[in-house]
Enzyme design. Sequence first.
Site, PDB file in Angstrom:
ATOM      1  CG  ASN A  85      -1.888  -1.148   1.243  1.00 56.77           C
ATOM      2  OD1 ASN A  85      -2.383  -1.541   0.189  1.00 56.77           O
ATOM      3  ND2 ASN A  85      -2.157  -1.700   2.408  1.00 56.77           N
ATOM      4  CG  HIS A  98       4.554  -2.408   5.016  1.00 52.62           C
ATOM      5  ND1 HIS A  98       4.617  -1.044   5.210  1.00 52.62           N
ATOM      6  CD2 HIS A  98       3.236  -2.717   4.980  1.00 52.62           C
ATOM      7  CE1 HIS A  98       3.400  -0.558   5.298  1.00 52.62           C
ATOM      8  NE2 HIS A  98       2.527  -1.557   5.154  1.00 52.62           N
ATOM      9  CG  HIS A 100       0.341  -6.139   3.497  1.00 56.26           C
ATOM     10  ND1 HIS A 100      -0.201  -6.108   4.764  1.00 56.26           N
ATOM     11  CD2 HIS A 100       0.556  -4.839   3.151  1.00 56.26           C
ATOM     12  CE1 HIS A 100      -0.318  -4.843   5.158  1.00 56.26           C
ATOM     13  NE2 HIS A 100       0.132  -4.060   4.200  1.00 56.26           N
TER      14      HIS A 100
HETATM   15  P1  AMP Z   1      -0.402  -0.709   5.759  1.00 60.63           P
HETATM   16  O1  AMP Z   1      -1.801  -0.373   6.169  1.00 60.63           O
HETATM   17  O2  AMP Z   1      -0.257  -1.265   4.388  1.00 60.63           O
HETATM   18  O3  AMP Z   1       0.542   0.416   6.053  1.00 60.63           O
HETATM   19  O4  AMP Z   1       0.030  -1.943   6.673  1.00 60.63           O
HETATM   20  C1  AMP Z   1       0.520  -1.800   7.963  1.00 60.63           C
HETATM   21  C2  AMP Z   1       0.326  -3.111   8.646  1.00 60.63           C
HETATM   22  O5  AMP Z   1       1.105  -3.129   9.812  1.00 60.63           O
HETATM   23  C3  AMP Z   1      -1.124  -3.398   9.062  1.00 60.63           C
HETATM   24  O6  AMP Z   1      -1.598  -4.579   8.415  1.00 60.63           O
HETATM   25  C4  AMP Z   1      -1.016  -3.561  10.576  1.00 60.63           C
HETATM   26  O7  AMP Z   1      -1.861  -4.563  11.070  1.00 60.63           O
HETATM   27  C5  AMP Z   1       0.441  -3.910  10.748  1.00 60.63           C
HETATM   28  N1  AMP Z   1       1.013  -3.591  12.043  1.00 60.63           N
HETATM   29  C6  AMP Z   1       0.909  -2.419  12.724  1.00 60.63           C
HETATM   30  N2  AMP Z   1       1.599  -2.472  13.866  1.00 60.63           N
HETATM   31  C7  AMP Z   1       2.176  -3.705  13.909  1.00 60.63           C
HETATM   32  C8  AMP Z   1       3.022  -4.374  14.840  1.00 60.63           C
HETATM   33  N3  AMP Z   1       3.424  -3.790  15.979  1.00 60.63           N
HETATM   34  N4  AMP Z   1       3.396  -5.638  14.568  1.00 60.63           N
HETATM   35  C9  AMP Z   1       2.975  -6.254  13.437  1.00 60.63           C
HETATM   36  N5  AMP Z   1       2.200  -5.668  12.512  1.00 60.63           N
HETATM   37  C10 AMP Z   1       1.796  -4.415  12.749  1.00 60.63           C
END
Ligand code: AMP
Length: 112
Positions: A85, A98, A100
Site C-alpha cells: 500500500n 512493506h 504484505h
Molecule cells: P499498511 O496499512 O499497508 O501500512 O500496513 C501496515 C500493517 O502493519 C497493518 O496490516 C497492521 O496490522 C500492521 N502492524 C501495525 N503495527 C504492527 C506491529 N506492531 N506488529 C505487526 N504488525 C503491525
Amino acid sequence: MDCLFCKIIAGEIPSAKVFENEWVYAFRDIAPQAPVHVLVIPKNHIASADGINPENSALVAKIFEAIPAIVKAEGLTNGYRVITNCGEDGCQSVKHLHFHVLGGKKLSENMA
Ligand code: AMP
C-alpha cells in the site's frame, strides 16, 4: 527516526519474526487478514514504494528473493498474494516500505 518498523527491526518493539537476513526482516502482521499474513520489509528505511530509486532498488530485489523462502516455510504451496500500500489513497498506515504476503486460503478476487 520515529518509525514503528525501524523499532521492530531494532528489537525495541516485539514482533513474531519469520525470516531475517542482512537486508530483509519479515514478521507476522499483528492484525492478520488471512491465515498467513506476513510483512516483509527492508532493514534500511524506505518510506514507501514512492521512495524506491536506483540507489536502493536492490533492497526490493532482496525482498522478492526472500519471499519464496518465506512462503515455502509457511506452507503456501497453492499460491499467495503480495501487496504494498502506498500513500493516502493506497491506505498506507505505516510509512516504512512493506510487502504484505497473504495466503493460506483462497483469497478474494477483488484487489480494490
Ligand atoms: P499498511 O496499512 O499497508 O501500512 O500496513 C501496515 C500493517 O502493519 C497493518 O496490516 C497492521 O496490522 C500492521 N502492524 C501495525 N503495527 C504492527 C506491529 N506492531 N506488529 C505487526 N504488525 C503491525
